[in-house]
Structures are given as C-alpha cells and as structure tokens.
Design a protein around this motif. Structure first.
Motif, PDB file in Angstrom:
ATOM      1  N   ILE A 130     -83.271 -25.241 -61.198  1.00 28.80           N
ATOM      2  CA  ILE A 130     -83.207 -26.519 -61.798  1.00 28.80           C
ATOM      3  C   ILE A 130     -82.363 -27.530 -60.832  1.00 28.80           C
ATOM      4  O   ILE A 130     -81.190 -27.056 -60.493  1.00 28.80           O
ATOM      5  CB  ILE A 130     -82.450 -26.487 -63.245  1.00 28.80           C
ATOM      6  N   SER A 131     -82.575 -28.719 -60.570  1.00 25.19           N
ATOM      7  CA  SER A 131     -82.112 -29.534 -59.718  1.00 25.19           C
ATOM      8  C   SER A 131     -80.532 -29.629 -60.121  1.00 25.19           C
ATOM      9  O   SER A 131     -80.218 -30.030 -61.332  1.00 25.19           O
ATOM     10  CB  SER A 131     -82.749 -30.911 -59.561  1.00 25.19           C
ATOM     11  N   GLY A 132     -79.819 -29.440 -59.194  1.00 24.93           N
ATOM     12  CA  GLY A 132     -78.277 -29.642 -59.470  1.00 24.93           C
ATOM     13  C   GLY A 132     -77.506 -28.567 -60.054  1.00 24.93           C
ATOM     14  O   GLY A 132     -76.228 -28.465 -60.018  1.00 24.93           O
ATOM     15  N   LEU A 133     -78.076 -27.805 -60.357  1.00 24.70           N
ATOM     16  CA  LEU A 133     -77.369 -26.635 -61.260  1.00 24.70           C
ATOM     17  C   LEU A 133     -76.678 -25.869 -60.558  1.00 24.70           C
ATOM     18  O   LEU A 133     -75.492 -25.842 -60.747  1.00 24.70           O
ATOM     19  CB  LEU A 133     -78.551 -25.686 -61.825  1.00 24.70           C
ATOM     20  N   ASP A 134     -77.011 -25.578 -59.417  1.00 26.06           N
ATOM     21  CA  ASP A 134     -76.359 -24.614 -58.424  1.00 26.06           C
ATOM     22  C   ASP A 134     -75.129 -25.167 -57.833  1.00 26.06           C
ATOM     23  O   ASP A 134     -73.979 -24.512 -57.907  1.00 26.06           O
ATOM     24  CB  ASP A 134     -77.000 -23.806 -57.333  1.00 26.06           C
ATOM     25  N   ALA A 135     -75.129 -26.401 -57.387  1.00 23.85           N
ATOM     26  CA  ALA A 135     -74.037 -27.203 -57.003  1.00 23.85           C
ATOM     27  C   ALA A 135     -72.988 -27.303 -58.037  1.00 23.85           C
ATOM     28  O   ALA A 135     -71.771 -27.178 -57.998  1.00 23.85           O
ATOM     29  CB  ALA A 135     -74.481 -28.538 -56.575  1.00 23.85           C
ATOM     30  N   ALA A 136     -73.469 -27.777 -59.411  1.00 21.97           N
ATOM     31  CA  ALA A 136     -72.675 -27.774 -60.469  1.00 21.97           C
ATOM     32  C   ALA A 136     -71.830 -26.582 -60.961  1.00 21.97           C
ATOM     33  O   ALA A 136     -70.755 -26.575 -61.247  1.00 21.97           O
ATOM     34  CB  ALA A 136     -73.268 -28.446 -61.677  1.00 21.97           C
ATOM     35  N   PHE A 137     -72.447 -25.441 -60.689  1.00 19.87           N
ATOM     36  CA  PHE A 137     -71.909 -24.048 -60.887  1.00 19.87           C
ATOM     37  C   PHE A 137     -70.822 -23.944 -60.185  1.00 19.87           C
ATOM     38  O   PHE A 137     -69.764 -23.320 -60.443  1.00 19.87           O
ATOM     39  CB  PHE A 137     -73.239 -23.201 -61.040  1.00 19.87           C
ATOM     40  N   LYS A 138     -70.967 -24.193 -58.683  1.00 18.01           N
ATOM     41  CA  LYS A 138     -69.938 -23.882 -57.580  1.00 18.01           C
ATOM     42  C   LYS A 138     -68.669 -24.762 -58.001  1.00 18.01           C
ATOM     43  O   LYS A 138     -67.665 -24.140 -57.529  1.00 18.01           O
ATOM     44  CB  LYS A 138     -70.557 -24.199 -56.412  1.00 18.01           C
ATOM     45  N   GLU A 139     -69.219 -25.838 -58.377  1.00 16.65           N
ATOM     46  CA  GLU A 139     -67.872 -26.670 -58.748  1.00 16.65           C
ATOM     47  C   GLU A 139     -67.006 -26.257 -60.006  1.00 16.65           C
ATOM     48  O   GLU A 139     -66.015 -26.859 -59.788  1.00 16.65           O
ATOM     49  CB  GLU A 139     -68.308 -28.263 -58.859  1.00 16.65           C
ATOM     50  N   ALA A 140     -67.592 -25.703 -60.835  1.00 21.37           N
ATOM     51  CA  ALA A 140     -66.976 -25.355 -62.219  1.00 21.37           C
ATOM     52  C   ALA A 140     -66.169 -24.250 -61.883  1.00 21.37           C
ATOM     53  O   ALA A 140     -66.600 -23.366 -61.896  1.00 21.37           O
ATOM     54  CB  ALA A 140     -68.163 -25.273 -63.208  1.00 21.37           C
ATOM     55  N   ARG A 141     -64.821 -24.514 -62.157  1.00 25.26           N
ATOM     56  CA  ARG A 141     -63.685 -23.577 -62.004  1.00 25.26           C
ATOM     57  C   ARG A 141     -63.745 -22.816 -63.363  1.00 25.26           C
ATOM     58  O   ARG A 141     -63.401 -21.789 -63.406  1.00 25.26           O
ATOM     59  CB  ARG A 141     -62.534 -24.224 -61.796  1.00 25.26           C
ATOM     60  N   GLN A 142     -63.945 -23.552 -64.332  1.00 25.74           N
ATOM     61  CA  GLN A 142     -64.363 -22.686 -65.528  1.00 25.74           C
ATOM     62  C   GLN A 142     -65.724 -23.028 -66.274  1.00 25.74           C
ATOM     63  O   GLN A 142     -66.385 -24.205 -66.042  1.00 25.74           O
ATOM     64  CB  GLN A 142     -63.530 -23.006 -66.722  1.00 25.74           C
ATOM     65  N   VAL A 143     -66.295 -21.938 -66.836  1.00 20.83           N
ATOM     66  CA  VAL A 143     -67.619 -22.014 -67.607  1.00 20.83           C
ATOM     67  C   VAL A 143     -67.393 -21.720 -69.013  1.00 20.83           C
ATOM     68  O   VAL A 143     -66.424 -20.835 -69.217  1.00 20.83           O
ATOM     69  CB  VAL A 143     -68.782 -21.384 -67.008  1.00 20.83           C
ATOM     70  N   LEU A 144     -68.254 -22.125 -69.929  1.00 19.63           N
ATOM     71  CA  LEU A 144     -68.113 -21.986 -71.235  1.00 19.63           C
ATOM     72  C   LEU A 144     -69.062 -20.532 -71.540  1.00 19.63           C
ATOM     73  O   LEU A 144     -70.186 -20.534 -71.144  1.00 19.63           O
ATOM     74  CB  LEU A 144     -68.401 -22.845 -72.140  1.00 19.63           C
ATOM     75  N   LEU A 145     -68.582 -19.394 -72.260  1.00 25.36           N
ATOM     76  CA  LEU A 145     -69.247 -18.240 -72.425  1.00 25.36           C
ATOM     77  C   LEU A 145     -69.264 -18.060 -73.811  1.00 25.36           C
ATOM     78  O   LEU A 145     -68.509 -18.117 -74.560  1.00 25.36           O
ATOM     79  CB  LEU A 145     -68.455 -16.959 -71.907  1.00 25.36           C
ATOM     80  N   THR A 146     -70.592 -18.165 -74.281  1.00 27.95           N
ATOM     81  CA  THR A 146     -70.942 -18.210 -75.782  1.00 27.95           C
ATOM     82  C   THR A 146     -71.331 -16.708 -75.940  1.00 27.95           C
ATOM     83  O   THR A 146     -72.398 -16.427 -75.424  1.00 27.95           O
ATOM     84  CB  THR A 146     -72.071 -19.147 -76.232  1.00 27.95           C
ATOM     85  N   THR A 147     -70.844 -16.118 -77.027  1.00 29.46           N
ATOM     86  CA  THR A 147     -71.321 -14.607 -77.468  1.00 29.46           C
ATOM     87  C   THR A 147     -71.566 -14.858 -78.760  1.00 29.46           C
ATOM     88  O   THR A 147     -71.633 -15.939 -79.526  1.00 29.46           O
ATOM     89  CB  THR A 147     -70.394 -13.857 -77.237  1.00 29.46           C
ATOM     90  N   PHE A 148     -72.357 -13.927 -79.570  1.00 31.13           N
ATOM     91  CA  PHE A 148     -72.887 -13.902 -80.773  1.00 31.13           C
ATOM     92  C   PHE A 148     -72.248 -12.554 -81.617  1.00 31.13           C
ATOM     93  O   PHE A 148     -72.573 -11.568 -81.084  1.00 31.13           O
ATOM     94  CB  PHE A 148     -74.215 -13.895 -80.905  1.00 31.13           C
ATOM     95  N   ASP A 149     -71.674 -12.979 -82.769  1.00 31.75           N
ATOM     96  CA  ASP A 149     -70.972 -11.631 -83.389  1.00 31.75           C
ATOM     97  C   ASP A 149     -72.231 -11.160 -84.169  1.00 31.75           C
ATOM     98  O   ASP A 149     -73.370 -11.472 -84.067  1.00 31.75           O
ATOM     99  CB  ASP A 149     -69.848 -12.263 -84.339  1.00 31.75           C
ATOM    100  N   GLU A 150     -71.668  -9.994 -85.100  1.00 28.10           N
ATOM    101  CA  GLU A 150     -72.824  -9.399 -85.784  1.00 28.10           C
ATOM    102  C   GLU A 150     -73.627  -9.980 -86.828  1.00 28.10           C
ATOM    103  O   GLU A 150     -74.525  -9.731 -87.279  1.00 28.10           O
ATOM    104  CB  GLU A 150     -72.019  -8.017 -86.469  1.00 28.10           C
ATOM    105  N   ASP A 151     -73.169 -11.133 -87.208  1.00 31.90           N
ATOM    106  CA  ASP A 151     -73.657 -12.131 -88.068  1.00 31.90           C
ATOM    107  C   ASP A 151     -74.662 -13.209 -87.585  1.00 31.90           C
ATOM    108  O   ASP A 151     -75.203 -14.070 -88.204  1.00 31.90           O
ATOM    109  CB  ASP A 151     -72.772 -12.834 -89.097  1.00 31.90           C
ATOM    110  N   GLY A 152     -74.655 -13.201 -86.115  1.00 29.25           N
ATOM    111  CA  GLY A 152     -75.379 -14.074 -85.226  1.00 29.25           C
ATOM    112  C   GLY A 152     -74.535 -15.415 -85.001  1.00 29.25           C
ATOM    113  O   GLY A 152     -75.160 -16.397 -84.644  1.00 29.25           O
ATOM    114  N   GLU A 153     -73.193 -15.289 -85.735  1.00 31.21           N
ATOM    115  CA  GLU A 153     -72.362 -16.709 -85.506  1.00 31.21           C
ATOM    116  C   GLU A 153     -72.031 -16.706 -83.997  1.00 31.21           C
ATOM    117  O   GLU A 153     -71.556 -15.702 -83.428  1.00 31.21           O
ATOM    118  CB  GLU A 153     -71.302 -16.467 -86.344  1.00 31.21           C
ATOM    119  N   ALA A 154     -72.081 -17.923 -83.433  1.00 29.24           N
ATOM    120  CA  ALA A 154     -71.787 -18.246 -82.138  1.00 29.24           C
ATOM    121  C   ALA A 154     -70.325 -18.309 -81.765  1.00 29.24           C
ATOM    122  O   ALA A 154     -69.582 -18.955 -82.854  1.00 29.24           O
ATOM    123  CB  ALA A 154     -72.551 -19.362 -81.291  1.00 29.24           C
TER     124      ALA A 154
END
Length: 137
Positions: free
Chosen positions: A4-28
């Motif tokens: 995707i255009s711009g994705l890698d450049a934006a990723f390299k610039e991001a010092r933090q990213v959001l990580l979403t996981t899912f619990d046993e009930d499927g809640e994010a």
C-alpha cells in the motif's frame, strides 16, 4: 502481503503503534507499543512483560491488528497479522534493560538478578493483510 502506497514510510516514522488483541469473548483490546521495527511488510517484534493481558489474549487468539497514522489526517494504516511468543532463548538475546524504560515509575518492574528474563517476553507479529481506514483498528 499486498503493498500500500505510503504504508512502509509511515510505519518507519511511527515510534509507537497500536496493538489490538482479542480476548476469549472476542472483545478487542488496544494499547500502544514501542516500535523498534523498520518494515510493516516483514515479521515485527515487540517487547512485553509476560503477565499482561495482551500475552494472555495472544495465547488464546493469535490474530492481532497493528495500527498507525497515515499521512492523511483521520486515516490509519491497519496491518492484520498473527502473533507468537518468542522462545526463551530469543527473549534473552533480544531483551535490553531499557526496552520498557518509558513506563511510569509505578509500573516498572525491578530486574530479577537470579533470572532477569523470567518475566519478560517478545511478541513476534507476521503481517498478513494491510489496509487504510478511518478507524484506528
């Protein structure tokens, strides 16, 4: 994974990213993670403590989403992937005392001198699919 255009450049610039996981009930559950990676198209790693909700979520459901801002205001890149926990030998090799030094003082954990890596973990994320959205996750 499709590029995707711009994705890698934006990723390299991001010092933090959001990580979403899912619990046993499927809640994010979403939290900020320090980004030590250089490409969103390759396997990525994130340090963590073992006794966290994200580790329990990954053990239950390895599907995760990484999100970080796109260049256009209000837009987010989303990278869907699968997560695994690194074996102890990799944790020992990769972990540095300063990896989570940004944590508030009350959340920091003292190093154990008998086995300083006992409560440490490394999350490996293999990217599968990327998209851009108006939602963070």
């Amino acid at each position: 994974m499709e590029k995707i255009s711009g994705l890698d450049a934006a990723f390299k610039e991001a010092r933090q990213v959001l990580l979403t996981t899912f619990d046993e009930d499927g809640e994010a559950r979403t939290r900020a993670m320090t980004n030590f990676n250089s490409s969103a198209y390759e396997r990525m790693w994130f340090p963590s403590f073992k006794d966290t909700r994200k580790i329990a979520d990954i053990e239950h459901d390895p599907n995760v989403v990484l999100s970080f801002p796109a260049d256009e205001e209000g837009q987010w890149y989303r990278v869907e992937g699968t997560a695994v926990l690194a074996p102890w030998e990799e944790v020992r090799e990769m972990w540095k005392w300063w990896l989570l030094e940004w944590l508030p003082e009350e959340d920091r954990r003292p190093l154990r001198y008998d086995n300083p890596f006992l409560d440490r973990s490394v999350i490996w994320v293999t990217p599968i699919k990327a998209s851009i959205s108006g939602e963070a996750w």
